[in-house]
Scaffold this motif. Structure first.
Motif, short mmCIF file in Angstrom:
data_model
loop_
_atom_site.label_atom_id
_atom_site.label_comp_id
_atom_site.label_asym_id
_atom_site.label_seq_id
_atom_site.Cartn_x
_atom_site.Cartn_y
_atom_site.Cartn_z
N ILE A 6 -6.50 -8.27 1.23
CA ILE A 6 -5.68 -8.31 0.01
C ILE A 6 -5.19 -6.91 -0.32
CG2 ILE A 6 -7.71 -8.08 -1.52
CD1 ILE A 6 -6.22 -10.03 -3.45
N THR A 7 -3.93 -6.81 -0.76
CA THR A 7 -3.33 -5.51 -1.05
C THR A 7 -2.72 -5.49 -2.45
OG1 THR A 7 -1.75 -3.83 -0.27
CG2 THR A 7 -1.07 -6.13 -0.10
N GLY A 8 -2.66 -4.29 -3.01
CA GLY A 8 -2.03 -4.10 -4.31
C GLY A 8 -0.52 -4.16 -4.24
N PRO A 17 -3.03 -12.20 5.18
CA PRO A 17 -2.82 -11.20 4.14
C PRO A 17 -2.58 -11.86 2.77
CG PRO A 17 -1.06 -11.16 5.81
CD PRO A 17 -1.81 -12.44 5.95
N TYR A 18 -3.09 -11.23 1.73
CA TYR A 18 -2.92 -11.72 0.36
C TYR A 18 -2.25 -10.66 -0.49
CZ TYR A 18 -6.49 -15.25 1.49
OH TYR A 18 -7.20 -16.27 2.06
N ARG A 19 -1.40 -11.11 -1.41
CA ARG A 19 -0.87 -10.24 -2.46
C ARG A 19 -1.86 -10.26 -3.63
NH1 ARG A 19 3.53 -13.77 -1.41
NH2 ARG A 19 5.32 -12.80 -0.36
N GLY A 20 -2.30 -9.08 -4.04
CA GLY A 20 -3.22 -8.99 -5.16
C GLY A 20 -2.49 -8.70 -6.47
N PRO A 65 -2.38 -2.80 -8.84
CA PRO A 65 -1.35 -1.92 -8.30
C PRO A 65 -1.63 -1.35 -6.92
CG PRO A 65 -1.89 -1.31 -10.57
CD PRO A 65 -2.93 -2.28 -10.11
N ARG A 66 -2.85 -0.87 -6.67
CA ARG A 66 -3.05 -0.15 -5.41
C ARG A 66 -4.46 -0.38 -4.87
NH1 ARG A 66 -1.54 5.81 -6.85
NH2 ARG A 66 -2.43 6.35 -4.82
N GLY A 67 -4.56 -0.29 -3.54
CA GLY A 67 -5.82 -0.50 -2.85
C GLY A 67 -5.73 -1.70 -1.92
N ILE A 68 -6.54 -1.67 -0.87
CA ILE A 68 -6.65 -2.77 0.09
C ILE A 68 -8.13 -3.04 0.35
CG2 ILE A 68 -6.33 -3.45 2.52
CD1 ILE A 68 -3.69 -2.02 2.54
N MET A 69 -8.48 -4.31 0.41
CA MET A 69 -9.79 -4.72 0.94
C MET A 69 -9.54 -5.69 2.07
SD MET A 69 -13.07 -6.66 -0.79
CE MET A 69 -13.85 -5.17 -1.41
N ALA A 70 -10.10 -5.38 3.24
CA ALA A 70 -10.01 -6.26 4.41
C ALA A 70 -11.40 -6.70 4.81
CB ALA A 70 -9.33 -5.55 5.58
N ASN A 71 -11.58 -7.99 4.95
CA ASN A 71 -12.83 -8.55 5.46
C ASN A 71 -12.56 -9.04 6.88
OD1 ASN A 71 -14.87 -8.46 3.22
ND2 ASN A 71 -13.16 -9.44 2.16
N VAL A 72 -13.22 -8.39 7.83
CA VAL A 72 -12.98 -8.62 9.26
C VAL A 72 -14.27 -9.15 9.87
CG1 VAL A 72 -12.27 -7.53 11.42
CG2 VAL A 72 -11.39 -6.65 9.23
N TYR A 73 -14.19 -10.26 10.61
CA TYR A 73 -15.42 -10.76 11.23
C TYR A 73 -15.16 -11.27 12.63
CZ TYR A 73 -13.96 -15.49 9.72
OH TYR A 73 -13.28 -16.67 9.53
N LEU A 74 -16.21 -11.19 13.45
CA LEU A 74 -16.14 -11.58 14.85
C LEU A 74 -17.55 -11.74 15.39
CD1 LEU A 74 -15.19 -8.44 16.99
CD2 LEU A 74 -16.09 -8.35 14.67
N SER A 78 -13.65 -3.37 4.82
CA SER A 78 -12.96 -2.07 4.89
C SER A 78 -12.09 -1.91 3.66
CB SER A 78 -12.10 -2.03 6.17
OG SER A 78 -11.35 -0.84 6.25
N VAL A 79 -12.20 -0.76 2.97
CA VAL A 79 -11.37 -0.51 1.80
C VAL A 79 -10.65 0.83 1.93
CG1 VAL A 79 -12.65 -1.95 0.16
CG2 VAL A 79 -13.39 0.40 0.52
N THR A 80 -9.38 0.83 1.54
CA THR A 80 -8.56 2.04 1.52
C THR A 80 -7.62 1.99 0.32
OG1 THR A 80 -6.72 1.11 2.81
CG2 THR A 80 -8.50 2.18 4.06
N ASP A 81 -7.01 3.12 0.01
CA ASP A 81 -5.88 3.17 -0.91
C ASP A 81 -4.61 3.02 -0.06
OD1 ASP A 81 -3.66 4.09 -2.48
OD2 ASP A 81 -5.01 5.17 -3.79
N ASN A 82 -3.84 1.97 -0.29
CA ASN A 82 -2.66 1.71 0.55
C ASN A 82 -1.63 2.82 0.48
OD1 ASN A 82 -2.44 0.24 -2.17
ND2 ASN A 82 -0.29 0.32 -1.53
#
Length: 321
Positions: free
Chosen positions: A158-160, A214-217, A220-229, A285-289
């Motif tokens: 999801i992204t801001g 991908p999701y629109r949050g 305003p800003r930031g991304i959280m990605a949940n990755v699994y395998l 994983s989290v970042t500021d987009n």
């Protein structure tokens, strides 16, 4: 040590504004021009109001390349290629492009993910800055690819709203986005190509599916990605693998506690948390987009290209609350 002279093309947008905010306070850089056709002649702080009192820079429509050591291209996707076709940039000037146009490493560009290509970036004249989703997802997977352990990958992220840029559209309008969440470009997002390119660089022959939702949050800003395998080892095995891979990379950190987006907003950090659920490894994983996903990483690349410590000017404080 001489300052790095910087020109910014498309300086009125979100990524241009973040570059200005970082570079105004960068101890080894000087902004020599901030180009914007729409805002030419106006003080920068009238558009980027957070810079009132920080700079007297005025937007220009000119392109004084001869004054710059490096230019950042911050215009919309498709515009960088057009710009470079229409304008001759001297060979003495380095280029960092923040659009999608050269991320496939055409035109002599090096893909600018330092955790993957640090040494190539140091030697490059032209760097293609990675996408925000791509950065966040790749940093969750690079250690596994390096170890040859990637299989089919599942991503929910999801992204801001700033990830969509400043131009108004139906899905960026406040009345629609507020108190709302939506899926877009399921399994077809444009960042998939660069993600696959990077993973294949580390794990030869990687051809498994990357299932990306991908999701629109409504923030305003930031991304959280949940990755699994699938992952055969223990959680401790995975944590050791990640901590070893990122030991020499100053902006990517492994947390042993649950993480959230506010830990990285307004910073150039990526924070990763690992969990093991049966045979599945979950990497959050989290970042500021706008920073590690765009302008902060672009400055990190500039530092590398000019032989500076890659953290210079990027000791930024997260918002916390």
């Amino acid at each position: 040590m001489n300052s790095i002279s910087v020109g910014i093309i498309g300086a009125a947008g979100y990524t241009g504004g973040e570059l200005l905010r970082i570079l105004i306070h960068h101890p080894q850089a000087e902004i020599v021009f901030a180009n914007s056709r729409s805002q030419a002649g106006k003080p920068v702080y009238e558009t980027h109001t957070d810079l009132l009192g920080d700079t007297g820079l005025v937007f220009t429509s000119g392109l004084p390349f001869e004054e710059a050591d490096v230019i950042f291209l911050c215009s919309g996707h498709g515009q960088s290629r057009k710009f470079l076709e229409e304008n001759r940039v001297p060979e003495t000037v380095k280029i960092i492009d923040l659009s999608t146009d050269y991320r496939n490493e055409t035109g002599g560009f090096v893909y600018g993910l330092p955790e993957l290509n640090r040494e190539r970036i140091r030697e490059a004249r032209k760097v293609a800055n990675p996408g925000c989703f791509a950065t966040t997802v790749q940093l969750a997977l690079l250690p596994l690819a390096h170890a040859g352990l990637l299989g089919e990958v599942h991503v929910s992220a999801i992204t801001g709203s700033t990830g969509a840029g400043q131009a108004l559209s139906a899905t960026t309008h406040f009345s629609w986005r507020n108190n709302n969440v939506s899926v877009y470009k399921a399994f077809t997002h444009q960042h998939l190509a660069e993600i696959r390119q990077s993973l294949s660089q580390l794990q030869d022959g990687f051809s498994e599916d990357i299932n990306f939702l991908p999701y629109r949050g409504n923030f305003p800003r930031g991304i959280m990605a949940n990755v699994y395998l699938d992952f055969e080892g223990s959680l401790e095995d995975a944590q050791h693998l990640f901590e070893t891979y990122y030991a020499e990379h100053p902006f990517t950190h492994i947390s042993h506690r649950p993480i959230d987006v506010k830990q990285v907003v307004n910073s150039n950090k990526c924070i990763l948390e690992l969990q093991k659920h049966g045979k599945k490894l979950l990497i959050t994983s989290v970042t500021d987009n706008l920073l590690k996903g765009a302008s902060g990483q672009a400055v990190q690349n500039m530092n590398l290209m000019f032989g500076r410590d890659e953290t210079t000017g990027l000791h930024l404080k997260t918002i916390s609350f």
